[in-house]
Write a protein that holds these residues in place. Structure first.
Motif, PDB file in Angstrom:
ATOM      1  N   ASP A 130       0.827  -0.985  -0.131  1.00 52.85           N
ATOM      2  CA  ASP A 130      -0.129   0.519  -0.122  1.00 52.85           C
ATOM      3  C   ASP A 130       0.148   1.015   0.017  1.00 52.85           C
ATOM      4  O   ASP A 130       1.909   1.711   0.661  1.00 52.85           O
ATOM      5  N   SER A 151      -4.039  14.208  -2.781  1.00 52.30           N
ATOM      6  CA  SER A 151      -4.382  13.771  -1.582  1.00 52.30           C
ATOM      7  C   SER A 151      -6.005  13.356  -2.174  1.00 52.30           C
ATOM      8  O   SER A 151      -6.110  12.227  -1.552  1.00 52.30           O
ATOM      9  N   GLN A 152      -6.685  13.610  -3.061  1.00 54.87           N
ATOM     10  CA  GLN A 152      -7.786  13.308  -3.897  1.00 54.87           C
ATOM     11  C   GLN A 152      -7.678  11.967  -4.707  1.00 54.87           C
ATOM     12  O   GLN A 152      -8.415  10.512  -4.582  1.00 54.87           O
ATOM     13  N   MET A 190      -5.047  10.086  -4.923  1.00 55.07           N
ATOM     14  CA  MET A 190      -4.464   8.948  -3.987  1.00 55.07           C
ATOM     15  C   MET A 190      -5.488   8.232  -3.313  1.00 55.07           C
ATOM     16  O   MET A 190      -4.988   6.880  -2.167  1.00 55.07           O
ATOM     17  N   GLN A 191      -5.792   8.603  -2.156  1.00 55.36           N
ATOM     18  CA  GLN A 191      -6.747   8.598  -0.748  1.00 55.36           C
ATOM     19  C   GLN A 191      -5.565   8.123  -0.020  1.00 55.36           C
ATOM     20  O   GLN A 191      -5.954   7.874   0.791  1.00 55.36           O
ATOM     21  N   LEU A 192      -4.902  10.284   0.841  1.00 52.25           N
ATOM     22  CA  LEU A 192      -4.313  10.080   1.063  1.00 52.25           C
ATOM     23  C   LEU A 192      -4.530  10.821   1.566  1.00 52.25           C
ATOM     24  O   LEU A 192      -5.003  12.139   1.586  1.00 52.25           O
TER      25      LEU A 192
END
Length: 139
Positions: free
Chosen positions: A93, A118-119, A121-123
């Motif tokens: 991950d 951030s959006q 890569m969903q981090l």
């Protein structure tokens, strides 16, 4: 005699149609054009770099992913489920990122890069580090 001639003619026409269809199917596979000659990004880092370069004000960019520990699937029947999904038993991950960009010296560009990555890569934002790229022309 005329029936034999009609059968032969229709057979030849049918064969010509089949050959034409075959040529139209096979020929494009061997033909190259300018869109196929472009180098396409192979890794996710390269794909993200190309996307960020397209953003206004970002400029040249390098992206580095940080992979956390290998994690097992959260399924008790992981061997059974992994078999049907066709994936490995453990996956890597992305847990953090470093982005080096020419435009990162501008706070607005830096915030825009951070929000987009951030959006996508969903981090969480605190896992994304963005630093300005060294400008070799200034030295």
């Amino acid at each position: 005699m005329e029936k034999v001639r009609k059968k032969t003619t229709s057979f030849i026409v049918l064969m010509l149609i089949a050959a034409s269809v075959g040529i139209f199917i096979v020929f494009p596979m061997y033909q190259t054009n300018s869109t196929n000659e472009r180098v396409t990004p192979n890794t996710n880092e390269e794909k993200l770099e190309q996307t960020l370069k397209a953003m206004q004000g970002v400029g040249e960019v390098k992206v580095y992913f940080y992979y956390g520990e290998m994690t097992d699937a959260k399924d008790e029947n992981k061997l059974f489920s992994q078999y049907f999904r066709g994936t490995d038993q453990s996956t890597k991950d992305v847990t953090g990122m470093l982005i080096v960009s020419e435009g990162a010296s501008d706070i607005f560009v830096k915030n825009e890069i951070r929000a987009v990555v951030s959006q996508v890569m969903q981090l969480p934002i605190h896992r994304i580090i963005i630093v300005p790229m060294e400008n070799k022309e200034e030295k």
